[in-house]
Design an enzyme around this catalytic site. Structure first.
Site, PDB file in Angstrom:
ATOM      1  CG  ASP A 179     -10.925 -14.547   5.527  1.00  0.00           C
ATOM      2  OD1 ASP A 179      -9.993 -14.988   6.233  1.00  0.00           O
ATOM      3  OD2 ASP A 179     -10.765 -13.625   4.704  1.00  0.00           O
ATOM      4  CE1 TYR A 191      -4.189  -1.744   0.167  1.00  0.00           C
ATOM      5  CE2 TYR A 191      -2.790  -3.345   1.273  1.00  0.00           C
ATOM      6  CZ  TYR A 191      -3.959  -3.032   0.618  1.00  0.00           C
ATOM      7  OH  TYR A 191      -4.920  -3.989   0.420  1.00  0.00           O
ATOM      8  CE1 TYR A 212      -7.499  -6.187   2.390  1.00  0.00           C
ATOM      9  CE2 TYR A 212      -6.732  -7.785   3.997  1.00  0.00           C
ATOM     10  CZ  TYR A 212      -6.532  -7.049   2.844  1.00  0.00           C
ATOM     11  OH  TYR A 212      -5.367  -7.199   2.142  1.00  0.00           O
ATOM     12  CE  LYS A 214      -3.727 -11.509   8.195  1.00  0.00           C
ATOM     13  NZ  LYS A 214      -2.697 -10.585   7.750  1.00  0.00           N
TER      14      LYS A 214
HETATM   15  N1  PLP Z   1      -8.408 -12.455   4.958  1.00  0.00           N
HETATM   16  C1  PLP Z   1      -8.238 -11.750   6.077  1.00  0.00           C
HETATM   17  C2  PLP Z   1      -9.331 -11.750   7.115  1.00  0.00           C
HETATM   18  C3  PLP Z   1      -7.063 -11.037   6.307  1.00  0.00           C
HETATM   19  O1  PLP Z   1      -6.924 -10.319   7.429  1.00  0.00           O
HETATM   20  C4  PLP Z   1      -6.051 -11.072   5.304  1.00  0.00           C
HETATM   21  C5  PLP Z   1      -4.810 -10.310   5.478  1.00  0.00           C
HETATM   22  O2  PLP Z   1      -4.733  -9.355   6.215  1.00  0.00           O
HETATM   23  C6  PLP Z   1      -6.267 -11.835   4.151  1.00  0.00           C
HETATM   24  C7  PLP Z   1      -7.454 -12.518   4.003  1.00  0.00           C
HETATM   25  C8  PLP Z   1      -5.217 -11.909   3.067  1.00  0.00           C
HETATM   26  O3  PLP Z   1      -4.140 -12.665   3.508  1.00  0.00           O
HETATM   27  P1  PLP Z   1      -2.699 -12.482   2.800  1.00  0.00           P
HETATM   28  O4  PLP Z   1      -2.227 -11.105   3.155  1.00  0.00           O
HETATM   29  O5  PLP Z   1      -1.856 -13.566   3.400  1.00  0.00           O
HETATM   30  O6  PLP Z   1      -2.901 -12.660   1.342  1.00  0.00           O
END
Ligand code: PLP
Length: 426
Positions: A247, A18, A146, A276
């Site tokens: 997610d 970003y 997100y 993560k």
């Molecule tokens: N989903 C959520 C809830 C996230 O917080 C993130 C990353 O911050 C992602 C998906 C995307 O993961 P990555 O950054 O490993 O592609």
């Protein structure tokens, strides 16, 4: 190379998240990370309030994780996963199946959270196609979410004011519904469940799946909601023949006080995305888990395979360190650690309620958030935090932390005082 040269090369050549190219704000040069501390090249030490974006839950250079990685590197760093398999990946898949909510049995290991959301969406769309329902190809999600930075995840990120609103019209056209009322302990609002019910029913013929971040909407606004809305989603998706994706890339592995946020609701989704903290923050690895219903449905389709296969899928180093991280979690002390983080964040952030710029203070598990009534200047806010000895990354109107589980009360004191200082000067 000397630090000044490294930083000037960084600004000229290295694109950061970003950020514009060339960089406008210089990065901080980190030379080491140990425990909860980042050591900068200029000798400063910062207590890490970010766990490297939710991932370094055990802190840096954990001896168990270091040893697992070194041992695996001595055997095999990588082999392709097409046609080959290996013990670290098999053990990882089995452990994930055992730990996650009952019913999730199949594990697709991939490289990043965004890719796991792509895979989850592909599983759901392909499942519907295989059943002769190709029209069921949209995703419904709530606003303020997100899910990552590739095109499918971007299409279900917050559509207004969110990080990816630039791409509206280019992205797949998804269905957005209002986010649930804010507050983990705020009583369930039946009128909101009615809204969900109406939207899911109205769009069901075109919906492959509903996708949400359970309990915590992370980078879209750091909002918490009552787990009861997840139970409502489970009932509604079942009633209307729509799949449900959770997610848990940010919330997984203990961060909210439960191993997975879905446990707060006692709900099993059809597909679960993890990432993560999966490897304790050591290496890039994510996973999409699904139920046999989804996998069997795909297997019965005109294309009976899931056409997805990243080069580094199931990487042995990442698998081995993930197994070691899950081993540390299995020892169980994370529960007390996260409870201690919750108390430390609650106590440390309590004075923020009296600050004029703070409109809300919220804490859940190992997550602490100060909601401001106006946006911060990220560069200024970061400087204030580092001046107080903490690494924080305030953005928009949010000053927040999700420290490593091994942070001591003193570390939490540094982090919360830095958050208060940022809010005071905002
Ligand atoms: N989903 C959520 C809830 C996230 O917080 C993130 C990353 O911050 C992602 C998906 C995307 O993961 P990555 O950054 O490993 O592609």
């Amino acid at each position: 190379m000397d630090p000044a040269t490294l930083l000037s090369l960084d600004a000229r050549h290295v694109w950061h998240p970003y950020a514009p190219m060339p960089a406008k704000v210089p990065s901080l040069l980190v030379s080491e990370a140990n425990g909860v501390r980042l050591t900068l090249a200029d000798g400063r030490e910062l207590v890490d309030g970010m766990s490297s974006w939710w991932s370094a839950i055990h802190g840096y250079r954990h001896p168990v994780l270091d040893a697992a990685l070194a041992a695996q590197a001595g055997r095999m760093s990588h082999v392709m996963f097409g046609g080959l398999t290996h013990e670290p990946a098999v053990l990882l898949a089995k452990t994930l199946v055992d730990l996650t909510p009952d019913g999730l049995e199949h594990v697709f290991l991939c490289d990043s959270g965004s890719v796991s959301v792509e895979v989850a969406a592909k599983m759901c769309l392909q499942y519907q196609r295989s059943r002769g329902l190709p029209g069921k190809r949209r995703l419904l999600t709530w606003r303020g979410g997100y899910h990552g930075d590739t095109f499918t995840p971007m299409s279900v990120c917050d559509p207004e004011g969110g990080m990816h609103s630039l791409w509206r019209g280019v992205l797949p056209d998804q269905v957005f519904v209002p986010a649930p009322p804010s507050g983990f302990d705020t009583p369930l609002d039946p009128s909101y469940v009615d809204v969900l019910a109406k939207e899911i029913e109205a769009h069901a013929p075109e919906l492959a799946a509903v996708i949400v971040e359970p309990v915590v909407q992370g980078a879209g606004g750091m909002r918490f909601h009552h787990p009861g809305y997840l139970r409502a989603l489970r009932e509604l998706t079942e009633a209307h023949d729509v799949l449900l994706i959770f997610d848990e890339i940010a919330t997984g592995f203990g961060r909210t006080g439960a191993l997975f946020a879905a446990e707060h609701a006692g709900v099993t989704p059809d597909v679960l995305c993890l990432g993560k903290a999966l490897t304790g923050g050591y290496l890039s690895m994510a996973a999409a888990l699904c139920t046999p219903v989804v996998a069997d449905g795909i297997a019965r389709g005109e294309l009976p395979v899931l056409a997805h296969g990243p080069t580094f899928m199931g990487n042995p180093l990442a698998s081995a360190v993930a197994n070691a991280s899950l081993g540390l979690l299995a020892e169980g002390t994370w529960r007390q650690d996260v409870a201690r983080l919750e108390k430390g964040l609650l106590d440390g952030l309590a004075p923020a309620r009296d600050l004029p710029a703070v409109s809300d203070v919220r804490v859940l598990g190992g997550i602490g958030v100060l909601q401001l009534d106006h946006p911060v200047d990220m560069a200024v806010a970061t400087e204030v935090a580092t001046g107080h000895g903490a690494w924080l990354r305030p953005f928009r109107d949010l000053v927040y932390a999700m420290p490593p589980y091994v942070s001591t009360d003193d570390d939490l004191g540094v982090i919360t005082r830095a958050m208060l200082a940022v809010a005071e000067q905002a």
